[in-house]
Scaffold this active site. Structure first.
Site, PDB file in Angstrom:
ATOM      1  N   ASP A 169      44.963  46.945 103.844  1.00  0.00           N
ATOM      2  CA  ASP A 169      44.143  46.936 102.748  1.00  0.00           C
ATOM      3  C   ASP A 169      45.051  46.847 101.438  1.00  0.00           C
ATOM      4  O   ASP A 169      44.741  47.463 100.390  1.00  0.00           O
ATOM      5  CB  ASP A 169      43.457  48.182 102.376  1.00  0.00           C
ATOM      6  CG  ASP A 169      42.329  48.450 103.854  1.00  0.00           C
ATOM      7  OD1 ASP A 169      42.595  47.403 104.708  1.00  0.00           O
ATOM      8  OD2 ASP A 169      41.925  49.510 103.684  1.00  0.00           O
ATOM      9  N   CYS A 200      43.091  55.037 104.303  1.00  0.00           N
ATOM     10  CA  CYS A 200      43.004  54.113 105.618  1.00  0.00           C
ATOM     11  C   CYS A 200      44.470  54.019 106.108  1.00  0.00           C
ATOM     12  O   CYS A 200      44.459  53.905 107.361  1.00  0.00           O
ATOM     13  CB  CYS A 200      42.777  52.733 105.073  1.00  0.00           C
ATOM     14  SG  CYS A 200      41.065  52.487 104.495  1.00  0.00           S
ATOM     15  N   LYS A 203      37.370  45.133 108.450  1.00  0.00           N
ATOM     16  CA  LYS A 203      37.000  46.441 108.983  1.00  0.00           C
ATOM     17  C   LYS A 203      36.008  46.986 107.615  1.00  0.00           C
ATOM     18  O   LYS A 203      36.025  46.603 106.581  1.00  0.00           O
ATOM     19  CB  LYS A 203      38.019  47.495 109.375  1.00  0.00           C
ATOM     20  CG  LYS A 203      38.850  47.616 108.043  1.00  0.00           C
ATOM     21  CD  LYS A 203      39.821  48.722 108.458  1.00  0.00           C
ATOM     22  CE  LYS A 203      40.706  49.123 107.126  1.00  0.00           C
ATOM     23  NZ  LYS A 203      39.929  49.698 106.052  1.00  0.00           N
TER      24      LYS A 203
END
Ligand code: VGL
Ligand code: ZN
Length: 238
Positions: free
Chosen positions: A43, A186, A141
Site C-alpha cells: 500500500d 496492513c 484488496k
C-alpha cells in the site's frame, strides 16, 4: 559455576566490553534474500502519504528505502488498498460515525476510516516515486464493499482468500519480507497471515511507517513477535 562459564555467559549476554572491537559484539547477521524469497510492498499509495486521504506520518520516507531494497529481490509483489465508493470501512458510510471510531460489522470490530483509496482514483494510485520495474504482481484488496482487508492474504472475515498465498506457493516462494504502509495495520496483518500460510516472515522496520492509533503500533509488534515474525532493518539486507 566456574569462572570460565561465567565469562562465557557474560559474553553471550553482550556484557563483556573493553575488547577494543569497533563493531558491536553481536551485530545481527546480514541477510541475503534467496531466489525463493519475495519482497512484499504494501500500500505505498497516494492515499497513505502526505496530501492523501489517510496520510501516515512520514509515509513517503519509505519510498527510497523500498526502491533500494528492490535490487536485492528476484520476486516482488505490490499491493494496493482498493475500496469501492461507500465502502464498509469508511466512517461516512455509517450515519453518525466519525473517522477513527470503531463499529461492529458481521466479521467483528472495524476501525472506521476517512474515505480513502477509492478504486481508480488518483488517491489510490501507487506513489509516483516508487520505482519497481521488476515487480511481477500487483494485488488489490478491500474491494468487497461489505468487508475490509488489511491483509494481502485474507480479508477481514479470516476466510476469504485474496489468492496471494496460492500465487507465492505456486512460484516456490518460502520467505517473505514485508514493507510499506502502515506498519500497525496492513503491514502487520499481512505479515501475520503470511506466517499462518506457512512462510518465513521478516518485517523491514525502516521500510514501514505507522498510523499508531491508541497504542496500535506497540500492540502490532507484540502480536507479530508472538507469531514468529522477525523484525529487521533495511541495512540487514545485503
Ligand atoms: C490501511 C487503514 C485502512 C493500511 C488500509 O494500508 O494500513 N490502513 N486501510
Ligand atoms: Zn483501507
Amino acid at each position: 559455576m566456574q569462572r570460565r562459564t561465567v565469562l562465557k555467559s557474560a559474553a553471550a549476554l553482550g556484557l563483556v566490553s573493553g575488547l577494543g572491537l569497533s563493531m558491536p559484539l553481536f551485530a545481527a547477521a546480514k541477510i541475503k534474500p534467496a531466489a525463493n524469497a519475495a519482497l512484499i510492498v504494501v500500500d505505498v499509495q497516494n492515499c497513505f502519504v502526505e496530501g492523501g486521504t489517510l496520510p501516515v506520518k512520514g509515509g513517503s520516507e519509505v519510498v527510497p528505502v523500498i526502491n533500494q531494497l528492490a535490487s536485492h529481490f528476484d520476486n516482488i509483489v505490490v499491493t494496493q488498498d482498493w475500496h469501492t465508493p461507500g465502502h464498509a470501512s469508511f466512517a461516512s458510510t455509517h450515519g453518525g460515525k466519525k473517522p477513527f471510531e470503531t463499529t461492529k460489522l458481521k466479521y467483528g470490530d472495524q476501525v472506521l476510516w476517512p474515505d480513502h483509496c477509492v478504486q481508480g482514483s488518483d488517491d489510490a494510485g501507487l506513489h509516483k516515486d516508487l520505482k519497481l520495474p521488476t515487480a511481477q504482481l500487483i494485488i488489490r484488496k478491500g474491494f468487497h464493499k461489505d468487508m475490509d482487508s488489511y491483509s494481502a492474504f485474507e480479508e477481514a472475515d479470516h476466510k476469504t482468500a485474496t489468492g496471494l498465498a496460492g500465487y507465492l506457493k505456486a512460484r516456490g516462494v518460502k520467505t517473505v519480507f514485508v514493507t510499506g504502509l502502515a506498519t500497525d495495520f496492513c503491514v502487520a496483518w499481512t505479515a501475520m497471515d503470511a506466517r499462518k500460510a506457512g512462510f518465513e516472515v521478516y518485517v523491514i522496520e525502516d521500510a514501514t511507517r505507522a498510523i499508531d492509533l491508541n497504542g496500535s503500533l506497540a500492540a502490532a509488534w507484540k502480536q507479530m513477535a508472538a507469531k514468529g515474525v522477525k523484525r529487521i532493518q533495511s541495512t540487514d539486507i545485503v
